[in-house]
Write an enzyme that holds these catalytic residues in place. Structure first.
Site, PDB file in Angstrom:
ATOM      1  N   HIS A   1     -22.049  29.459 -11.303  1.00  0.00           N
ATOM      2  CA  HIS A   1     -21.590  29.533 -12.693  1.00  0.00           C
ATOM      3  C   HIS A   1     -22.395  28.535 -13.547  1.00  0.00           C
ATOM      4  O   HIS A   1     -22.781  28.830 -14.673  1.00  0.00           O
ATOM      5  CB  HIS A   1     -20.096  29.164 -12.727  1.00  0.00           C
ATOM      6  CG  HIS A   1     -19.332  29.738 -13.878  1.00  0.00           C
ATOM      7  ND1 HIS A   1     -18.003  29.491 -14.064  1.00  0.00           N
ATOM      8  CD2 HIS A   1     -19.697  30.525 -14.903  1.00  0.00           C
ATOM      9  CE1 HIS A   1     -17.583  30.120 -15.149  1.00  0.00           C
ATOM     10  NE2 HIS A   1     -18.597  30.750 -15.682  1.00  0.00           N
TER      11      HIS A   1
ATOM     12  N   HIS B   1     -16.871  28.547  -1.907  1.00  0.00           N
ATOM     13  CA  HIS B   1     -16.101  28.257  -3.126  1.00  0.00           C
ATOM     14  C   HIS B   1     -16.911  27.341  -4.055  1.00  0.00           C
ATOM     15  O   HIS B   1     -17.120  27.661  -5.226  1.00  0.00           O
ATOM     16  CB  HIS B   1     -14.772  27.594  -2.737  1.00  0.00           C
ATOM     17  CG  HIS B   1     -13.927  27.194  -3.906  1.00  0.00           C
ATOM     18  ND1 HIS B   1     -12.810  27.896  -4.292  1.00  0.00           N
ATOM     19  CD2 HIS B   1     -14.030  26.176  -4.794  1.00  0.00           C
ATOM     20  CE1 HIS B   1     -12.272  27.332  -5.354  1.00  0.00           C
ATOM     21  NE2 HIS B   1     -12.993  26.279  -5.676  1.00  0.00           N
ATOM     22  N   GLU B   2     -17.365  26.229  -3.524  1.00  0.00           N
ATOM     23  CA  GLU B   2     -18.108  25.276  -4.367  1.00  0.00           C
ATOM     24  C   GLU B   2     -19.408  25.900  -4.856  1.00  0.00           C
ATOM     25  O   GLU B   2     -19.851  25.636  -5.967  1.00  0.00           O
ATOM     26  CB  GLU B   2     -18.377  23.972  -3.610  1.00  0.00           C
ATOM     27  CG  GLU B   2     -17.120  23.205  -3.195  1.00  0.00           C
ATOM     28  CD  GLU B   2     -16.116  23.005  -4.327  1.00  0.00           C
ATOM     29  OE1 GLU B   2     -16.525  22.941  -5.501  1.00  0.00           O
ATOM     30  OE2 GLU B   2     -14.902  22.936  -4.022  1.00  0.00           O
TER      31      GLU B   2
HETATM   32 ZN    ZN Z   1     -12.730  25.170  -7.461  1.00  0.00          ZN
END
Ligand code: ZN
Length: 685
Positions: free
Chosen positions: A475, A468-469
């Protein structure tokens, strides 16, 4: 040389001392104020180069230096560092507040927006100018002079009430204690939960076991304690905290909630909107409160049959196996845990043996390299702790980003997991400034056994957290935008920012990915199929109930800020009861005061924004669906990875998230993939 004032390349963690903070921040604030003053007084029509560029340069330096201080304060806290952090934080906050309400700068941005130059600027630059004008407006910059004092007063009162709200929750949480002296009452509790409660009692010089309303303390009781009365006691204390039914009337948030809602409504009307939900949505991807409510109600309708089924199964199980004829609110977590254990018969510990750190991190890097056509290599940099590692990402031999990986929990490090940026991508005279990210987790550190350091082993949840991180990190780092204000995650709509992070989580459930990132502690074998099948089966346990719970919170939040009349006949409790009546299948007891500790919306940034979790999950699930569709076709899979990179990760906030999504998927987002991933597809459809 002051380490915080060295902006040549990587942060100088090797030269940093806490004594440098106050002089560095003072110098940077003075520089920034001098530049702001020059820009305010410039008489010519502002241009991008004469106005935005110097303002960005000077505020970026302040942001980067303060970012280093904030990061160190979060990961290697010491009394000296905390003292200088607390001393300087108000000064930095004051500067940003000043900047956000500087009317002369607002006028310059508007003049630039209206100038002929604006039309010839590239879209990313126009977006930065538009965002600035929008944020000034929402900050009250365009109000008539006679309304401004009241607007400022409203802001201050809201900030004070939000602080009061969370202090009440915290005080009510801290003040509660339950001492259990008879060990028999703790039957069913795991040893570590009991040990923690025993240590907490000893620390206070008390006999027996001490429980508080902090989550890791009370939750094991709801989950495991066989003593029904004990569960009821703890459930009731938690469900009434910070309310008129709580232990201390000083911590009652009832009036604070009413006051906060009234002030938000007044703020919205001053700004020319009908309600606060409209204000909240201006910078978001969702276009109107009605659209959000429609989305949530649709989700509720689709999840309902599955939630009803979850509940019916739970009731039947509780009656037959646990002797609970009537399933009460304080039985739900307990019975669910027992049902889960019976049905899936595997433990977190068993799974954990397959996830050693080198295998997991290697598997993650391999996936990213294959999917996005990049190369990840070890790199060198000054660090703040020996456990931190540092890497570089290259594409076609070119450096495109770097990141720090700080995985283990330790004293002086704040809990949780997060991605933060050390530096963003931008165009400099001498070339491109490449982005740098901090990836921080709090996993169990490697154990040293007989003098030998063993690798750290991660739970599957921890692996999901890492992915997730890393999605947020990608991004930030794979951006191709050269304008700082909209490169990476900067300027991305709040309700779309979790797209890449939640997207990455999906790969932690893929058989092929898991085969390459698992190796058993003793045998070295990858995850066996039988255990994988059990994990997949357990993945959607009670997903209907969980989905409805999130929808209930989101709808309550949206209606509160949209069509709830704070001066009318309906109370906040009535509204919540109404929402529950419409969407929930488990109706909590009448004394439940969940709203009195709903800090996300009353003391956090989530007012009329709680729906963002589910909203972004639609995007991430649907984006991942494109990869599912390409399964088995290596060429199509490679193309899909490159398209995700090109249309979503690389464009950052330079265009609306909906445009990016549509460019990637070839159509607007659809809810189908989210439902499918949650096991909510009705047979025959
Ligand atoms: Zn997040």
């Amino acid at each position: 040389m002051n380490a915080l004032l060295d902006f040549t390349d990587l942060p100088r963690f090797d030269l940093f001392t806490p004594e440098q903070v106050t002089p560095a921040i003072a110098a940077l604030l003075a520089d920034a104020r001098a530049v702001v003053q020059q820009l305010e007084n410039a008489s010519a029509t502002p241009t991008w180069n004469d106005f935005v560029t110097p303002l960005e340069a000077v505020t970026e330096k302040l942001g980067r230096a303060w970012g280093v201080v904030g990061h160190l304060n979060a990961v290697v806290d010491t009394p000296e560092l905390r003292a200088v952090y607390n001393e300087n934080q108000p000064k930095v906050t004051e500067f940003w507040t000043e900047l956000g309400s500087n009317l002369k700068l607002f006028d310059k941005y508007k003049a630039l927006q209206a100038s002929p130059e604006y039309q010839s600027l590239e879209p990313a630059r126009r977006k930065i100018i538009d965002n600035a004008v929008r944020d000034f407006r929402l900050g009250g910059a365009e109000l008539p002079e006679d309304k401004k004092p009241r607007f400022a007063e409203i802001q201050e009162q809201q900030a004070a009430l939000a602080t009061r709200f969370s202090e009440n929750v915290l005080d009510a949480t801290n003040a509660y204690e339950l001492i259990v002296e008879d060990e028999a009452r703790l039957a069913g509790l795991p040893d570590d939960a009991k040990q923690m409660a025993r240590a907490a009692a000893e620390k206070e010089g008390k006999p027996g076991w001490r429980f508080t309303l902090h989550f890791p303390s009370f939750f094991p009781i709801l989950q495991y304690a066989q003593d029904r009365e004990l569960r009821k006691t703890v459930y009731t204390a938690n469900a009434t905290k910070a309310s008129e039914l709580g232990a201390n009337p000083d911590w009652d948030n009832t009036q604070n909630i009413v006051d906060i809602l009234r002030l938000r409504d007044e703020e919205a009307k001053l700004l020319g909107y009908r309600n606060f939900a409209e204000v909240s949505l201006v910078p978001k991807m969702a276009t109107s409160p009605a659209q959000v409510i429609g989305f949530l109600e649709d989700l509720a309708r689709r999840a309902r049959p599955f939630a009803e089924n979850d509940l019916a199964e739970l009731r039947a199980f509780a009656k037959a196996e646990l002797g609970l004829d009537q399933l009460e609110a304080w039985d739900v977590t307990y019975a669910s845990e027992k049902l889960r254990e019976q049905r899936y018969a595997f433990s977190e510990q068993e799974v954990k043996q397959y996830f050693p750190e080198p295998q997991v991190v290697g598997g993650l890097f391999r996936l990213i390299q294959n999917m996005f056509g990049v190369l990840i290599k070890p790199d060198t940099s000054p660090r703040w702790h020996d456990d931190v590692s540092f890497f570089r990402i290259e594409k076609q031999g070119q450096l495109i980003g770097q990141f720090y990986l700080d995985l283990y929990a330790r004293n002086g490090k704040r809990g949780g997991a997060w991605m933060d940026d050390a530096r963003g991508r931008k165009n400099l005279a001498g070339g491109i400034q490449t982005p740098i990210a901090y990836l921080t987790c709090n996993f169990t550190e490697p154990q040293v056994i007989n003098g030998v350091r063993k690798p750290a082993y991660f739970t599957h949840d921890e692996v999901i957290t890492l992915f997730h991180e890393f999605g947020h990190g990608l991004h930030h780092m794979l951006t191709a935008v050269d304008e700082l204000g909209v490169s990476g995650i900067s300027g991305v709509e709040w309700d779309a920012v979790e797209l890449p992070s939640q997207f990455m989580e999906n790969f932690c459930w893929e058989w092929d990915v898991l085969q390459h990132m698992t190796a058993h502690a003793e045998t070295g074998q990858p995850l066996p199929r039988a255990l994988y099948d059990k994990m997949i089966a357990a993945k959607n346990f009670q997903s209907g109930l969980q989905m409805l719970r999130q929808v209930e919170f989101s709808l309550f939040d949206m209606h509160l800020h949209y069509d709830y009349d704070s001066r009318g006949q309906q109370s906040v409790a009535d509204l919540l009861a109404d929402v529950r009546h419409r969407v929930a299948v488990i109706i909590p007891p009448a004394f439940n005061r969940f709203q009195h500790s709903f800090s996300h919306i009353f003391a956090g940034g989530y007012a009329a924004g709680y729906y963002s979790y589910k909203w972004a999950e639609v995007l991430s699930a649907d984006a991942y669906g494109a990869f599912e569709e390409a399964q088995g076709d290596p060429n199509r899979l490679a193309e899909t990875g490159l398209a995700f990179h090109r249309e979503i990760l690389s464009v950052g906030g330079s265009r609306p998230a909906l445009d990016s999504f549509t460019a990637f998927r070839g159509r607007e987002p659809s809810i189908d993939a989210l439902l499918r991933h949650n096991g909510m597809v009705q047979s025959g459809q």
